[in-house]
Design a protein around this motif. Structure first.
Motif, PDB file in Angstrom:
ATOM      1  N   LEU A 198       4.420  16.855  -3.545  1.00 42.18           N
ATOM      2  CA  LEU A 198       3.839  15.345  -3.822  1.00 42.18           C
ATOM      3  C   LEU A 198       4.962  14.497  -4.122  1.00 42.18           C
ATOM      4  CD1 LEU A 198       0.515  16.237  -5.730  1.00 42.18           C
ATOM      5  CD2 LEU A 198       0.809  15.825  -3.104  1.00 42.18           C
ATOM      6  N   TYR A 199       5.998  14.853  -4.841  1.00 37.27           N
ATOM      7  CA  TYR A 199       6.920  13.924  -5.399  1.00 37.27           C
ATOM      8  C   TYR A 199       7.670  13.600  -4.100  1.00 37.27           C
ATOM      9  CZ  TYR A 199       6.407  14.545 -10.407  1.00 37.27           C
ATOM     10  OH  TYR A 199       5.933  14.687 -11.531  1.00 37.27           O
ATOM     11  N   LEU A 200       8.260  14.369  -3.153  1.00 41.22           N
ATOM     12  CA  LEU A 200       9.053  14.342  -1.949  1.00 41.22           C
ATOM     13  C   LEU A 200       8.116  13.371  -1.092  1.00 41.22           C
ATOM     14  CD1 LEU A 200      10.454  17.793  -1.212  1.00 41.22           C
ATOM     15  CD2 LEU A 200      11.466  15.634  -1.769  1.00 41.22           C
ATOM     16  N   ILE A 201       6.764  13.521  -0.822  1.00 43.82           N
ATOM     17  CA  ILE A 201       6.170  12.544  -0.115  1.00 43.82           C
ATOM     18  C   ILE A 201       5.857  11.183  -0.714  1.00 43.82           C
ATOM     19  CG2 ILE A 201       3.615  12.055   0.957  1.00 43.82           C
ATOM     20  CD1 ILE A 201       3.402  15.331   0.982  1.00 43.82           C
ATOM     21  N   ALA A 202       6.009  11.040  -1.929  1.00 45.90           N
ATOM     22  CA  ALA A 202       5.948   9.911  -2.651  1.00 45.90           C
ATOM     23  C   ALA A 202       7.318   9.230  -2.472  1.00 45.90           C
ATOM     24  CB  ALA A 202       5.658  10.050  -4.262  1.00 45.90           C
ATOM     25  N   PHE A 239       0.790  -1.148   0.027  1.00 49.12           N
ATOM     26  CA  PHE A 239       0.055  -0.089   0.213  1.00 49.12           C
ATOM     27  C   PHE A 239       0.794   1.263  -0.096  1.00 49.12           C
ATOM     28  CE2 PHE A 239      -3.205  -3.115   1.147  1.00 49.12           C
ATOM     29  CZ  PHE A 239      -4.162  -2.878   0.166  1.00 49.12           C
ATOM     30  N   ALA A 240       2.234   1.241   0.529  1.00 54.19           N
ATOM     31  CA  ALA A 240       3.120   2.382   0.597  1.00 54.19           C
ATOM     32  C   ALA A 240       3.522   2.628  -1.037  1.00 54.19           C
ATOM     33  CB  ALA A 240       4.353   2.216   1.266  1.00 54.19           C
ATOM     34  N   LEU A 241       3.857   1.464  -1.778  1.00 58.10           N
ATOM     35  CA  LEU A 241       3.923   1.484  -3.011  1.00 58.10           C
ATOM     36  C   LEU A 241       2.986   2.219  -4.013  1.00 58.10           C
ATOM     37  CD1 LEU A 241       6.095  -1.872  -3.738  1.00 58.10           C
ATOM     38  CD2 LEU A 241       6.772   0.575  -3.598  1.00 58.10           C
ATOM     39  N   LEU A 242       1.501   1.639  -3.628  1.00 57.53           N
ATOM     40  CA  LEU A 242       0.336   2.170  -4.455  1.00 57.53           C
ATOM     41  C   LEU A 242       0.304   3.487  -4.065  1.00 57.53           C
ATOM     42  CD1 LEU A 242      -1.932  -0.731  -3.979  1.00 57.53           C
ATOM     43  CD2 LEU A 242      -0.895  -0.135  -5.867  1.00 57.53           C
ATOM     44  N   GLY A 243       0.496   4.096  -2.802  1.00 56.73           N
ATOM     45  CA  GLY A 243       0.432   5.364  -2.541  1.00 56.73           C
ATOM     46  C   GLY A 243       1.395   6.275  -3.252  1.00 56.73           C
ATOM     47  N   ALA A 244       2.853   5.805  -3.297  1.00 57.71           N
ATOM     48  CA  ALA A 244       3.624   6.367  -4.012  1.00 57.71           C
ATOM     49  C   ALA A 244       3.248   6.574  -5.493  1.00 57.71           C
ATOM     50  CB  ALA A 244       4.927   5.561  -3.790  1.00 57.71           C
ATOM     51  N   ILE A 245       2.911   5.654  -6.151  1.00 56.54           N
ATOM     52  CA  ILE A 245       2.540   5.686  -7.467  1.00 56.54           C
ATOM     53  C   ILE A 245       1.374   6.568  -7.601  1.00 56.54           C
ATOM     54  CG2 ILE A 245       1.464   4.049  -9.346  1.00 56.54           C
ATOM     55  CD1 ILE A 245       2.850   1.895  -8.134  1.00 56.54           C
ATOM     56  N   ALA A 246       0.270   6.686  -6.884  1.00 54.18           N
ATOM     57  CA  ALA A 246      -0.699   7.556  -7.051  1.00 54.18           C
ATOM     58  C   ALA A 246      -0.051   8.933  -6.887  1.00 54.18           C
ATOM     59  CB  ALA A 246      -1.559   7.375  -5.836  1.00 54.18           C
ATOM     60  N   LEU A 247       0.791   9.209  -5.912  1.00 53.16           N
ATOM     61  CA  LEU A 247       1.381  10.612  -5.793  1.00 53.16           C
ATOM     62  C   LEU A 247       2.143  10.985  -6.919  1.00 53.16           C
ATOM     63  CD1 LEU A 247       2.081  10.598  -1.954  1.00 53.16           C
ATOM     64  CD2 LEU A 247       0.479  12.262  -3.131  1.00 53.16           C
ATOM     65  N   PHE A 248       2.906   9.962  -7.547  1.00 55.04           N
ATOM     66  CA  PHE A 248       3.735  10.407  -8.650  1.00 55.04           C
ATOM     67  C   PHE A 248       2.778  10.836  -9.832  1.00 55.04           C
ATOM     68  CE2 PHE A 248       7.382   7.892  -6.563  1.00 55.04           C
ATOM     69  CZ  PHE A 248       8.346   8.818  -6.904  1.00 55.04           C
ATOM     70  N   ILE A 249       1.685   9.998  -9.980  1.00 59.31           N
ATOM     71  CA  ILE A 249       0.858  10.306 -11.197  1.00 59.31           C
ATOM     72  C   ILE A 249       0.211  11.617 -10.841  1.00 59.31           C
ATOM     73  CG2 ILE A 249      -1.315   9.787 -12.128  1.00 59.31           C
ATOM     74  CD1 ILE A 249      -0.378   6.630 -11.820  1.00 59.31           C
ATOM     75  N   VAL A 250      -0.359  11.905  -9.706  1.00 58.60           N
ATOM     76  CA  VAL A 250      -1.044  13.051  -9.316  1.00 58.60           C
ATOM     77  C   VAL A 250       0.132  14.492  -9.479  1.00 58.60           C
ATOM     78  CG1 VAL A 250      -2.131  14.523  -7.600  1.00 58.60           C
ATOM     79  CG2 VAL A 250      -2.636  12.180  -7.922  1.00 58.60           C
ATOM     80  N   ALA A 251       1.498  14.123  -9.107  1.00 58.98           N
ATOM     81  CA  ALA A 251       2.239  15.363  -9.284  1.00 58.98           C
ATOM     82  C   ALA A 251       2.424  15.697 -10.825  1.00 58.98           C
ATOM     83  CB  ALA A 251       3.369  14.710  -8.341  1.00 58.98           C
ATOM     84  N   SER A 252       2.890  14.518 -11.385  1.00 61.30           N
ATOM     85  CA  SER A 252       2.917  14.693 -12.771  1.00 61.30           C
ATOM     86  C   SER A 252       1.997  15.166 -13.697  1.00 61.30           C
ATOM     87  CB  SER A 252       3.230  13.267 -13.465  1.00 61.30           C
ATOM     88  OG  SER A 252       4.461  12.588 -12.859  1.00 61.30           O
ATOM     89  N   ALA A 253       0.598  15.046 -13.169  1.00 63.02           N
ATOM     90  CA  ALA A 253      -0.545  15.670 -13.807  1.00 63.02           C
ATOM     91  C   ALA A 253      -0.468  17.157 -13.488  1.00 63.02           C
ATOM     92  CB  ALA A 253      -1.866  14.912 -13.288  1.00 63.02           C
ATOM     93  N   ASP A 254      -0.162  17.550 -12.187  1.00 60.62           N
ATOM     94  CA  ASP A 254      -0.039  19.124 -11.995  1.00 60.62           C
ATOM     95  C   ASP A 254       0.771  19.562 -12.568  1.00 60.62           C
ATOM     96  OD1 ASP A 254      -1.878  18.537 -10.059  1.00 60.62           O
ATOM     97  OD2 ASP A 254      -0.798  18.705  -8.225  1.00 60.62           O
ATOM     98  N   ILE A 255       2.153  19.022 -12.966  1.00 58.49           N
ATOM     99  CA  ILE A 255       3.154  19.534 -13.493  1.00 58.49           C
ATOM    100  C   ILE A 255       2.641  19.810 -15.073  1.00 58.49           C
ATOM    101  CG2 ILE A 255       5.482  19.229 -14.525  1.00 58.49           C
ATOM    102  CD1 ILE A 255       5.850  20.056 -11.933  1.00 58.49           C
TER     103      ILE A 255
END
Length: 173
Positions: free
Chosen positions: A75-79, A25-41
Motif C-alpha cells: 500500500l505504501y508503494l502504491i501511495a 485526488f491522487a494526493l487524497l488517494g495517497a494520503i488514504a493509502l498511507f493512513i490505511v497502511a500505517s493502521a495495518d502496521i
C-alpha cells in the motif's frame, strides 16, 4: 478571424488546469493509502505485542505478521505511485514545484521533464509493487509437487531478470 483564433487558443491553453483535479485526488488517494497502511502496521504491532506480553500465540502468527507487513508495504508503494503521478502531472501541465527545485530530494525523485520520464518513474515503482504483491502471494502458497517449486524458481528468476534490466535501463539514462 484572428480574434476567434486567439480566444480559442487562450481557452485551450487554460484548459490544462483541469489536471489539477487529478493532482488533488491522487494526493487524497495517497494520503488514504498511507493512513490505511500505517493502521495495518499498527495492527501487526499490537498483535506482536499481544504475543509477547500475554503469551497469546495465534495460529499462523508468523504468516499473519509477514503478510500484514508486506501488504502494508504494498500500500505504501502504491501511495508513492500516486504521489509521483501527482507531482509529475502538476509539473508537466501546470508549473514546476519551486520547493522541489530548492530541495536535494526533489532533484532526484521529482525531476520530471516529459511524459516518458513520468512513465519510467511510475513503471519502476509499479514493478516494485508487483514484486511485493508476488512475494505476499508466495508466502501463502503451498508447494505440493516438484513442478510447483520449478514454477517458483522460474518466476523468481523472471523477477530478478526484470530488476536487472530495469537497473540497466536506469543506468543508461
Amino acid at each position: 478571424m484572428k480574434m476567434i483564433e486567439t480566444l480559442f487558443e487562450g481557452m485551450l491553453w487554460r484548459s490544462r488546469f483541469i489536471v489539477v483535479l487529478s493532482v488533488i485526488f491522487a494526493l487524497l488517494g495517497a494520503i488514504a493509502l498511507f493512513i490505511v497502511a500505517s493502521a495495518d502496521i499498527w495492527e501487526m504491532f499490537v498483535l506482536t505485542w499481544d504475543v509477547f506480553i500475554h503469551h497469546h500465540h495465534p495460529e499462523n502468527f508468523h504468516e499473519k505478521l509477514i503478510g500484514g507487513i508486506i501488504g502494508a508495504v504494498d500500500l505504501y508503494l502504491i501511495a508513492v505511485v500516486l504521489l509521483i503521478f501527482a507531482f509529475g502531472i502538476y509539473e508537466l501541465f501546470i508549473s514546476e514545484i519551486d520547493e522541489a527545485e530548492n530541495s536535494e530530494v526533489g532533484d532526484k525523485i521529482l525531476a520530471i521533464h516529459d511524459l516518458d520520464e513520468l512513465k519510467s518513474k511510475l513503471g519502476n515503482v509499479i514493478v516494485m509493487v508487483l514484486i511485493v504483491s508476488f512475494f505476499k502471494k508466495v508466502i501463502h502458497m503451498e508447494f505440493a509437487t516438484p513442478l510447483d517449486m520449478l514454477y517458483l524458481a522460474g518466476s523468481i528468476f523472471a523477477l530478478a531478470l526484470s530488476l536487472y534490466y530495469m537497473h540497466k535501463a536506469h543506468e543508461s539514462h
